[in-house]
Design an enzyme around this catalytic site. Structure first.
Site, PDB file in Angstrom:
ATOM      1  N   SER A 178       0.791  -1.226   0.000  1.00  0.00           N
ATOM      2  CA  SER A 178       0.000   0.000   0.000  1.00  0.00           C
ATOM      3  C   SER A 178       0.820   1.271   0.000  1.00  0.00           C
ATOM      4  O   SER A 178       0.329   2.320  -0.416  1.00  0.00           O
ATOM      5  CB  SER A 178      -0.943   0.003   1.208  1.00  0.00           C
ATOM      6  OG  SER A 178      -0.210  -0.055   2.422  1.00  0.00           O
ATOM      7  N   HIS A 206      -5.432  -3.645  -2.465  1.00  0.00           N
ATOM      8  CA  HIS A 206      -5.199  -2.632  -3.491  1.00  0.00           C
ATOM      9  C   HIS A 206      -5.101  -3.226  -4.897  1.00  0.00           C
ATOM     10  O   HIS A 206      -4.776  -2.501  -5.839  1.00  0.00           O
ATOM     11  CB  HIS A 206      -3.929  -1.845  -3.162  1.00  0.00           C
ATOM     12  CG  HIS A 206      -4.002  -1.125  -1.854  1.00  0.00           C
ATOM     13  ND1 HIS A 206      -4.520   0.133  -1.724  1.00  0.00           N
ATOM     14  CD2 HIS A 206      -3.660  -1.517  -0.599  1.00  0.00           C
ATOM     15  CE1 HIS A 206      -4.479   0.507  -0.454  1.00  0.00           C
ATOM     16  NE2 HIS A 206      -3.954  -0.481   0.249  1.00  0.00           N
ATOM     17  N   LYS A 238     -12.312   0.092  -1.442  1.00  0.00           N
ATOM     18  CA  LYS A 238     -11.338   0.774  -2.299  1.00  0.00           C
ATOM     19  C   LYS A 238     -11.863   0.764  -3.732  1.00  0.00           C
ATOM     20  O   LYS A 238     -12.734   1.550  -4.053  1.00  0.00           O
ATOM     21  CB  LYS A 238      -9.973   0.120  -2.136  1.00  0.00           C
ATOM     22  CG  LYS A 238      -9.430   0.297  -0.696  1.00  0.00           C
ATOM     23  CD  LYS A 238      -8.092  -0.342  -0.498  1.00  0.00           C
ATOM     24  CE  LYS A 238      -7.508  -0.008   0.877  1.00  0.00           C
ATOM     25  NZ  LYS A 238      -8.317  -0.521   2.012  1.00  0.00           N
TER      26      LYS A 238
END
Length: 386
Positions: A178, A206, A238
């Site tokens: 990240s 991610h 996300k």
């Protein structure tokens, strides 16, 4: 007095350039953020596909609230597991290509649930040194032997595995790191898990929705199969644009997590309206090639625009583009200078990143325009390096 100690520690954080600030947005998540009456271009969000305000998700959430209410009322194993939750779990498992999936309230809670459910004191975890805080805390809760290998170093990891006499072994890694934006060597990690009879737990917070065919994530990016010893964690706050997380894996492993993952058992299930919205999000992710292609064009534009300048970008091929600064105070000063120019780029400092590697963390989104990225590139070129 304890209050004096707290005051001294807060003063130390301020002095060392480590004090965090909370800014309140006066509008929804998006490429433009309104703060204290100012409108800034935000490069802070993990909303990689720009879905958090997509009309289809908003309408799905409203329809979910009308049909199912706002709250679930209980934990999943009491009476809080509603039809939208069950349907979303099936849809997620099919999308990722695993036999079964289990919903969690957040990615942090998912990680805290997985590791202690699989391991105990007689066992060992082999973790990448740059793993997310949730993975580090998960090992602490498991009370297993915590062996950390240098970032993405397969040779050192193999040495540690070969020398271990632990009852059970588990390799633990982020898929996309990240704060660095690079990818774990997942094919090599899976090969080592097979060779040394270890679990492999992958946190794809991610990568899910962004990487791989149809946004199926980092495993799809590497064309890896849904191996029995592999557990996949994906977050839904996300690229998916909402909130929550899921774990996908072998049928028996997911059944075991349902019985032993404390962060699943002892918390109220997420709102059913989120499950309805996330089901709509999965459709948008699957059909989101145009969004992902735009995101990669923006990534290339940023990297090409800063090539040959004094700014040191890490070798990231993802939407996370860190600019290494080094000194904490300098990173804060540069972030403040960009802020004054109407660009919101966060300064990331220890303990989030190792000491001496403070950075500007640029997060790109498919919702950004080429003009907005161009403005960031031009501003960075004009700013002094220190």
């Amino acid at each position: 007095m304890i209050w004096d100690e707290l005051e001294q520690e807060l003063e130390r954080l301020q002095r060392d350039g480590l004090q965090r600030r909370q800014r309140t947005l006066e509008g929804p998540c998006g490429p433009l953020a309104k703060i204290d009456g100012r409108t800034l271009v935000s490069f802070c969000s993990n909303d990689y596909l720009g879905l958090s305000t997509h009309p289809a998700l908003v309408e799905a959430a409203c329809a979910g609230a009308r049909a199912w209410g706002v709250g679930s009322g209980a934990s999943h194993l009491v009476s809080g597991h509603l039809t939208p939750h069950a349907e979303l779990e099936r849809k997620l498992a099919d999308f990722i290509g695993f036999p079964r999936a289990l919903l969690f309230s957040t990615g942090y809670m998912a990680n805290l649930g997985i590791v202690p459910a699989l391991l105990g004191r007689a066992d060992a975890v082999f973790a990448d040194r740059l793993n997310h805080a949730s993975l580090i805390d998960a090992v602490r809760l498991a009370r297993a032997d915590h062996q950390r290998y240098p970032h993405c170093d397969l040779a050192e990891l193999e040495r540690l595995l070969a020398n271990s006499q632990a009852r059970r072994k588990l390799i633990l890694t982020d898929a996309v790191f990240s704060m660095d934006g690079d990818l774990a060597p997942l094919p090599g990690l899976l090969a080592l898990a097979e060779r040394y009879d270890a679990w492999l737990v992958v946190d794809d917070a991610h990568g899910f929705g962004v990487l791989g065919r149809n946004g199926r994530g980092s495993l799809a990016h590497f064309a890896l199969p849904a191996a029995r010893r592999l557990l996949y964690m994906g977050t839904l706050g996300k690229a998916a644009g909402a909130a929550g997380a899921f774990v996908a894996g072998d049928e028996r492993v997911i059944a075991w997590l349902m019985q032993r993952a404390r962060t699943y058992i002892f918390t109220t299930a997420a709102s059913p309206l989120l499950a309805v919205a996330l089901s709509a999000s999965l459709d948008l992710i699957a059909d989101g090639d145009a969004r992902r292609e735009h995101l990669w064009r923006l990534t290339a534009q940023l990297r090409d625009g800063l090539a040959g300048t004094r700014w040191r970008l890490l070798p990231s091929t993802t939407a996370i583009q860190p600019v290494i600064i080094g000194d904490n105070q300098t990173a804060v000063m540069l972030a403040d200078a960009l802020y004054e120019r109407g660009l919101w780029v966060p300064a990331i400092r220890p303990p989030t990143v190792p000491a001496g590697t403070a950075r500007l963390r640029i997060s790109l989104s498919a919702a950004h325009s080429s003009e907005q990225v161009g403005l960031l590139v031009d501003s960075l070129r004009e700013l002094p390096c220190a």
